[in-house]
Design a protein around this motif. Sequence first.
Motif, PDB file in Angstrom:
ATOM      1  N   TYR A 166       0.844  -1.206   0.000  1.00 54.20           N
ATOM      2  CA  TYR A 166       0.000   0.000   0.000  1.00 54.20           C
ATOM      3  C   TYR A 166       0.872   1.246   0.000  1.00 54.20           C
ATOM      4  CZ  TYR A 166      -4.059  -2.814   1.257  1.00 54.20           C
ATOM      5  OH  TYR A 166      -5.069  -3.729   1.257  1.00 54.20           O
ATOM      6  N   ILE A 167       0.398   2.282  -0.661  1.00 52.45           N
ATOM      7  CA  ILE A 167       1.097   3.569  -0.593  1.00 52.45           C
ATOM      8  C   ILE A 167       0.070   4.688  -0.663  1.00 52.45           C
ATOM      9  CG2 ILE A 167       1.512   3.702  -3.122  1.00 52.45           C
ATOM     10  CD1 ILE A 167       4.287   4.861  -0.967  1.00 52.45           C
ATOM     11  N   LYS A 168       0.284   5.716   0.154  1.00 52.57           N
ATOM     12  CA  LYS A 168      -0.595   6.899   0.072  1.00 52.57           C
ATOM     13  C   LYS A 168      -0.165   7.735  -1.120  1.00 52.57           C
ATOM     14  CE  LYS A 168      -2.686   7.581   4.378  1.00 52.57           C
ATOM     15  NZ  LYS A 168      -3.426   8.372   5.237  1.00 52.57           N
ATOM     16  N   ALA A 169      -1.148   8.367  -1.742  1.00 52.41           N
ATOM     17  CA  ALA A 169      -0.810   9.167  -2.920  1.00 52.41           C
ATOM     18  C   ALA A 169      -1.715  10.380  -3.048  1.00 52.41           C
ATOM     19  CB  ALA A 169      -0.932   8.299  -4.179  1.00 52.41           C
ATOM     20  N   GLY A 170      -1.186  11.356  -3.775  1.00 52.42           N
ATOM     21  CA  GLY A 170      -1.990  12.505  -4.186  1.00 52.42           C
ATOM     22  C   GLY A 170      -1.879  12.597  -5.701  1.00 52.42           C
ATOM     23  N   VAL A 171      -2.677  13.458  -6.297  1.00 51.07           N
ATOM     24  CA  VAL A 171      -2.521  13.670  -7.737  1.00 51.07           C
ATOM     25  C   VAL A 171      -2.176  15.135  -7.951  1.00 51.07           C
ATOM     26  CG1 VAL A 171      -5.050  13.953  -8.006  1.00 51.07           C
ATOM     27  CG2 VAL A 171      -3.609  13.598 -10.018  1.00 51.07           C
ATOM     28  N   ARG A 172      -1.158  15.360  -8.787  1.00 49.90           N
ATOM     29  CA  ARG A 172      -0.780  16.746  -9.077  1.00 49.90           C
ATOM     30  C   ARG A 172      -1.685  17.292 -10.173  1.00 49.90           C
ATOM     31  NH1 ARG A 172       5.128  19.505  -9.351  1.00 49.90           N
ATOM     32  NH2 ARG A 172       4.394  21.592  -9.854  1.00 49.90           N
ATOM     33  N   VAL A 173      -2.170  18.517  -9.968  1.00 45.25           N
ATOM     34  CA  VAL A 173      -3.043  19.121 -10.974  1.00 45.25           C
ATOM     35  C   VAL A 173      -2.479  20.472 -11.412  1.00 45.25           C
ATOM     36  CG1 VAL A 173      -5.142  18.041 -10.060  1.00 45.25           C
ATOM     37  CG2 VAL A 173      -4.469  20.299  -9.226  1.00 45.25           C
ATOM     38  N   PHE A 174      -2.905  20.894 -12.608  1.00 46.31           N
ATOM     39  CA  PHE A 174      -2.651  22.283 -13.013  1.00 46.31           C
ATOM     40  C   PHE A 174      -3.975  22.917 -13.417  1.00 46.31           C
ATOM     41  CE2 PHE A 174      -2.113  19.950 -17.012  1.00 46.31           C
ATOM     42  CZ  PHE A 174      -2.853  20.722 -17.897  1.00 46.31           C
ATOM     43  N   THR A 175      -4.015  24.231 -13.327  1.00 41.99           N
ATOM     44  CA  THR A 175      -5.230  24.981 -13.676  1.00 41.99           C
ATOM     45  C   THR A 175      -4.865  26.008 -14.744  1.00 41.99           C
ATOM     46  OG1 THR A 175      -4.779  26.747 -12.119  1.00 41.99           O
ATOM     47  CG2 THR A 175      -5.963  24.835 -11.247  1.00 41.99           C
ATOM     48  N   LYS A 176      -5.837  26.786 -15.182  1.00 43.36           N
ATOM     49  CA  LYS A 176      -5.529  27.818 -16.175  1.00 43.36           C
ATOM     50  C   LYS A 176      -4.598  28.881 -15.585  1.00 43.36           C
ATOM     51  CE  LYS A 176      -9.583  30.580 -15.183  1.00 43.36           C
ATOM     52  NZ  LYS A 176     -10.836  31.121 -15.554  1.00 43.36           N
TER      53      LYS A 176
END
Length: 440
Positions: A166-176
């Motif tokens: 198991y591993i904790k994760a986030g997702v990287r996002v970009f916006t305008k």
Amino acid sequence: MRRAKIFNSLERLISKDARLNSNGDLMHQVEYVFANKEKFIEKIQRVKTPCILLDSNALKNSIKEFDENFTKYFQSYTPYYAVKSNDHPYILKTVVRSGFGLDTSSGKELKLAVKVGAKKILLTGPAKSDEELELALDNADRVIINIDSFRELERLGEITNRRKCYIKAGVRVFTKYHGKWNKFGINIDEVSNFWSRAKKYPFVDLVGIQCHMSWNENVMPYSNIIRKISDQLNGTFSEDDLQKIEFIDLGGGFYPYRTEGCYAWSTEAGEIIQLMNKNSSSEFPYKYKYRITESIPIKDFSKGIANCVKKYLSTLLNNKQFSVFFEPGRIISNNSMHFALSVRDVKDKHFGIADGGTNMIGYNKFSYTYCPIVNLTHPSTEEIEFTLYGSLCTPHDIWGYYCFAEKIEEGDVLIIPFQGAYTYSLSNDFIKEIPPVYIM
Ligand SMILES: Cc1ncc(COP(=O)(O)O)c(C=O)c1O
């Protein structure tokens, strides 16, 4: 006459550059050097220049100031120092001892973070290799991976399935609002799609959303992004999915308050003036030598961002696990190092060569960025015109164009204070070796 008018309009354009404050100066940095003169001299007498002085008090003050201000305004916040801004082990150990986690962007940085005993580590960055993902899994008890793309999710999913880890994760996002930073992560509009896709991988525990951009001079970039994340979550996430969010990571990017300036010629209008003046006999066509880059103090960043979080992310704040993450780099490391040089050769009244080269910082920062240079041997609170070159055999090796000095002679000791951010970690041995670092 027409030429003078054009020059004046261009000067006005330079003054209107919102980042640049015409009235500013960096005397507080010069005064810091004078106030610590004995300490600097005592250290430099025992070692040789060129060298880098690691100022542990200044570093601790930056950490304390950041932490106090964010603790004050946030219900729960978690700082991860961005290793890339200065990866000296003493700095990493000091931030870790202060309770900060570390934000790493490669296997190399992740190994360093584990070595200095960090208990909370982020692995962020594009194009992670399988080896880097495996290394994160080896340390899954302390690492959160910020996933950069759908494909990276798939690769991580396959590796975790194989290892049943198991591993904790986030997702990287970009916006305008991210401009050139949209090289990183996925478009925010795809975040709910990403969330559903992650459910296919039972060992990937997706619990966060991350984003980052640097050089933020005020709260506006953070508030724009927080609003955009909020709109997206409220519009596309189910109640259950919202409950799963344990962190929103707003990255770093806090531009330190009154820390450096910008020479007139490095603005767009300034470049035009320079071109127009190319064949003229007048040497310095600008009204101002340089202008100080404006930003807000850290207390105003923390208060302003906390207000936006309360206003736009209130549903997430009800989740007991929820914390806002930050990845401060420059704001922590900037004051941690000072450069000590000596004047090796005075070629005329207005120019000379120091014993150290800008390989100490790895790029030609001082050709366009102004930072004070202080002469400790012949000190003055007035600045004289003096172009200080470095000792590398290349013309691009410049430390600055002014010096706080009564006069400048061979052997004078010079300090360039507050140079800890994105210098030491970029230094290289082009032509000369990297000078030693001493703790003071
Ligand atoms: C992902 C990430 N986090 C944090 C930082 C630190 O930024 P700063 O030094 O501007 O605070 C950077 C720097 O580029 C980064 O890429």
